[in-house]
Design a protein around this motif. Sequence first.
Motif, short mmCIF file in Angstrom:
data_model
loop_
_atom_site.label_atom_id
_atom_site.label_comp_id
_atom_site.label_asym_id
_atom_site.label_seq_id
_atom_site.Cartn_x
_atom_site.Cartn_y
_atom_site.Cartn_z
N VAL A 238 0.87 -1.19 0.00
CA VAL A 238 0.00 0.00 0.00
C VAL A 238 0.89 1.22 0.00
O VAL A 238 2.07 1.14 0.34
N GLY A 239 0.33 2.35 -0.40
CA GLY A 239 1.09 3.59 -0.36
C GLY A 239 1.56 3.89 1.05
O GLY A 239 0.87 3.56 2.02
N GLY A 240 2.73 4.46 1.15
CA GLY A 240 3.37 4.67 2.45
C GLY A 240 2.48 5.34 3.47
O GLY A 240 2.42 4.94 4.63
N GLU A 241 1.66 6.35 2.98
CA GLU A 241 0.82 7.10 3.92
C GLU A 241 -0.34 6.25 4.45
O GLU A 241 -0.93 6.55 5.47
N SER A 242 -0.65 5.16 3.76
CA SER A 242 -1.78 4.32 4.16
C SER A 242 -1.38 3.26 5.17
O SER A 242 -2.24 2.57 5.72
N LEU A 250 -3.92 -5.89 10.16
CA LEU A 250 -2.83 -6.88 10.20
C LEU A 250 -2.68 -7.48 11.59
O LEU A 250 -2.15 -8.57 11.75
N ALA A 251 -3.16 -6.75 12.60
CA ALA A 251 -3.04 -7.25 13.97
C ALA A 251 -4.19 -8.19 14.33
O ALA A 251 -4.18 -8.81 15.39
N ASP A 252 -5.16 -8.29 13.43
CA ASP A 252 -6.33 -9.12 13.71
C ASP A 252 -5.97 -10.60 13.55
O ASP A 252 -5.80 -11.09 12.44
N GLN A 281 -11.23 -7.11 1.25
CA GLN A 281 -12.38 -6.24 1.52
C GLN A 281 -12.07 -5.28 2.66
O GLN A 281 -12.32 -4.08 2.59
N ARG A 282 -11.49 -5.81 3.76
CA ARG A 282 -11.20 -4.99 4.93
C ARG A 282 -10.22 -3.88 4.57
O ARG A 282 -10.38 -2.73 5.01
N VAL A 283 -9.20 -4.24 3.75
CA VAL A 283 -8.18 -3.23 3.39
C VAL A 283 -8.81 -2.14 2.51
O VAL A 283 -8.57 -0.95 2.70
N VAL A 284 -9.67 -2.57 1.58
CA VAL A 284 -10.32 -1.61 0.69
C VAL A 284 -11.18 -0.63 1.51
O VAL A 284 -11.18 0.58 1.27
N ALA A 288 -7.21 2.60 1.86
CA ALA A 288 -5.76 2.60 1.61
C ALA A 288 -5.50 2.45 0.12
O ALA A 288 -6.26 1.80 -0.60
N ALA A 289 -4.39 3.09 -0.33
CA ALA A 289 -4.03 3.03 -1.74
C ALA A 289 -3.32 1.72 -2.02
O ALA A 289 -2.11 1.58 -1.78
N ILE A 290 -4.05 0.71 -2.49
CA ILE A 290 -3.46 -0.60 -2.70
C ILE A 290 -2.65 -0.60 -3.98
O ILE A 290 -3.12 -0.21 -5.05
N GLN A 291 -1.35 -1.00 -3.84
CA GLN A 291 -0.49 -1.09 -5.03
C GLN A 291 -0.35 -2.53 -5.49
O GLN A 291 -0.09 -2.81 -6.64
#
Lengths: 321, 435
Positions: A238-242, A250-252, A281-284, A288-291
């Motif tokens: 993901v983009g650094g700022e995200s 990720l902690a889940d 889905q959760r990340v979207v 966050a800017a997914i790369q």
Amino acid sequence: MSDLAIDIRNVAKRYAEHVAVRDLSLQVPRGAVYGLLGPNGAGKTTTIRMILNIIVPDSGTIELFGQPHLTNGATDRIGYLPEERGLYKKMQVRRVLRFLAELKGVPGKLAEARIEEWLERFQLRTPEKDWGLAKIDELSRGMQQKVQFIGTLLHDPDLVILDEPFSGLDPINAQALKDTVVDLKARGKTVIFSTHLMDNAERLCDAVCIIARGDKVLDGPVTAVKAAHGGRVIALAVGGESRPAIAHILADRTLVSRVDDQNRFYEINLAPGADPQRLLQRVVETGAAIQRFELVQPSLHQIFLERVGASGVEEGMSGQG
Amino acid sequence: MDKVSLRKLGVVFKREYLERVRSKWFLVGTLLGPVFFAMITVLPILISTKTHASTDLANVTIIDATGSGIGERVAGALRQRFPLSPVPQVRSVDAASIGAEEDRAMLAVRDKETRGYLVLDSTTVAGTSARYAGRNAGSIGDVEQITSIVRQQVLAQRLQSEGIDAKRVAALTGTRLEVRTERIGDSGREQGSGLGAAFLGYIVALLLYMMIVLYGQTVLRGVMEEKTTRVAEVVVSSVDTDTLLAGKIFGIGLVAVTQVLAWVALSIALAVYGGPLLAKKLGAGAFAASAIPSISVPALGALLLYFVLGFIFYASLFAAIGAMVNSQEDVQQASMPVMLLLVSTVIFMTPITTNPGSALARTMSLLPFSAPILMPLRMTLVSVPWYEVAGSLAGVVVACLAAIWVSARIYRVGLLMYGKRPTFGELARWVRHAG
């Protein structure tokens, strides 16, 4: 004629204080490059020493090329490069090599011819200088390692066993060793090497066996091992700022069992039963800017960590390998 | 032993032998050995001839409290025997002032004016005792000479007092008898002098001890080298430890035998070419007395057997020690028990040489750890009953087998065991589990 170079069945070795190998069975096909992987103290060296009949197992059987390994001269078909390396310091290089070759049953004349070949190949004999006439302790460390390789291969063994071959090697010799392994394979020889460096194994091996604490964790062809562990590892960038925004996902632990931050991307092991779609889905949802979001083949390193865990590494410490 | 192991034994044996025989140290030791032996054989002769030639033995004070003139007689005899020496001083005193006169004589000795003083009193006349004090009182040769002169003169004095003419007395008592010794063994009279045999026995025992210590420790160092350089692991992946150990011990043992043979050859050459030269210089008599006595072939065979067995016994123990230790510092401590066995053997060499028939000599030549050195010594001195030799050989063989059994096990485990030196408990476990 058996198509197995090595067939180990239910071998165990106990010492007074600990169990080095507990009921190990493994088969190494002829002509394969086979990796014996495991943390220090997993039982790799003990297993190798049992194959070579240096240590007698408490129970179980070992066959070399379809014959019990105790058969007279059976171990003469093996070339062995131990982890702890060394040669007679005050002996002339040619004499050391000839001694090692004769021990394996190579007649003197033939040994001499091969020694010349190898010395030239490893540049220990050049028009300017013939290191074959020097004593071992006059050689640099790198040259001593070359002499040791030559000693391992001089009797043209059908099976070559290398115990932690890359430890302590300079880059040039490491490359030479790698080339030699590839060359041996091309000539139909079987190569087994033990290592705790997964990258080497991943690049070189056709098949692997991972052992930890004296037990086999898994074994099989590298492609099969990877396939069996595929689909559970995701590369996510993901983009650094995200990055902070997805930290809680990720902690889940219901979704993610382990995260390895590779800087440019996260290598994520899914929790048992978790659905990759649910993670995406959760990340979207966080915006966050997914790369990159990719189901990847895990590296051997990943598989190793997943199956053995950090504890397996910690506990290996006996020095018996 | 099967064919493959036998071939590998040969390969190990060849390496152990050739690498050592080719080394510089072997050459140096082989060349210097005979020089060393020449030194220890010729030096005692030189020293003993020097005591014979001691010229100032008469430079003594004679304190004569006998009142019978024995002092003058002794002085006269001393003058005659040692014409080059400063003449003896005779002080005739009464018994009460012996002490004061002795003090004075002692000062003269202390200031190096005289070599010593001789006290003759009533007990001397009675033929029981005299006293000598001096710087050379520790020299057996000197004291022997003085004693014989005093004894002779007391005898002469007695004969004269019985009314025999002084000239007759001088003629009768003026003998210088030397006793030649000859040994008698089972096969009757043997060639060479008894003293020569004692000397040879001593040299042989010393040589056995030296070779066992030197080459036993060579085995130790060889094992330790393989262990510390880590070459052991490559080697034992090609040859089993028992074969490796056997090849090593036989190879190094043959180096020792080679060296001894070279020494014998060189010594014979030295004796043939150097002997006459030496004899000319010292006088033939001195050299003939120490001429090497011949040894019978069975005795030589027994000697070789004792060396081989003794070497195997100690070399296997040394090999086990080499497999136990990881550093030079550990060696001394770990080899202490074995060295103690060897040193305790050497301590008994002198008492056994002087009294080869004693119970001590018999016991020590039967105990397996000392028999290889002390039985050959005893055998050169006296004829030992065959059953004692057989018994001691049997004991040594049993001890050898036991040492090999234990050592092979310690060797097998220890060779690839790095880290701290094992405790006795751990060693016992090695031996138990090394099957």
